[in-house]
Design an enzyme around this catalytic site. Sequence first.
Site, short mmCIF file in Angstrom:
data_model
loop_
_atom_site.label_atom_id
_atom_site.label_comp_id
_atom_site.label_asym_id
_atom_site.label_seq_id
_atom_site.Cartn_x
_atom_site.Cartn_y
_atom_site.Cartn_z
CB CYS A 1 -0.04 9.84 4.53
SG CYS A 1 0.71 8.28 5.05
NE ARG B 1 -0.15 7.05 -0.75
CZ ARG B 1 -1.35 6.58 -0.96
NH1 ARG B 1 -1.65 5.35 -0.63
NH2 ARG B 1 -2.27 7.34 -1.51
#
Length: 295
Positions: A191, A237
Amino acid sequence: MATIVSQPRVAWRQVTLHHWPLILGVLAMAVPTLVSLARGPWSLESGVHGPIVLATGLWLIFRRLPEIREQMVPGNVLLTALGLAIGVPLYIFGRAFDFVSIEVAALLLVMLSVGHAYVGARVILSLWFPIFYLGFMIPVPGWVLDAVTQPLKLLVSEVVTQVLAYFGYPIGRVGVTIYVANYQLLVEDACAGLNSLVSLSAIGLFYVYMLRGSNWRYSILLLMLVVPIAIAANMVRVAALVLITFHFGDAAAQGYLHNFAGMVTFTTALLFIFLVDKILSPVRNWLAQPAEAGA
């Protein structure tokens, strides 16, 4: 009858010819810094917005050149000298010791001081938004990003884990580590898109200013939503990364992470901004009513 005395205006060509050593000095500072940014922060995901901010920030200034020509007067010499006295040593210090954040901030201060010498304080104040916007070129130190994004990584990993578990995926979490089937993903690495918060904030700020700037109440509201939108984009994501890992394996996920993750994050965030702006159209119209009524 009162006599109106017009303030003297500065001729661009005359000032340029008269102060060419100063201009060359600014260029001698700006070019090496831009090269360093291109090779360093701008090549990373956390600084991908840099060239965009530079180009659009300069465009915001150049589009107002007719207005600047009408209002420009020579700036206060002492104020200009003070800005240079602070900016130049800071620039030298930042470049000598490779503190790129200090270097870029000092360069912007020097350019602001030189601009003040040309056009005066009144014009500088009228250009407050482009100047503030160009401040996003200053790279945020890594330790600051880590301190800000660590709680967000925990939040992202928790939400992604709960959502995918709801849809029946064999997934669990310990801290910022997500376990799905036989795979283990570290959100702290996967991330890294949370480092793009600054980039997404800059792009969101430009969008709000260009399309909603006349409605300052709504602009503030939309700007407050930029960070939550960026976080939501990073959740998309990470969820995509987990799903790719589960269905296609770790090798496919790593290829996605390096090749498409940043694009997915940015595209998702921009789509979220457009969607939120569309959904909030009634709120925008309602907030615009007082301004229209008072006009």
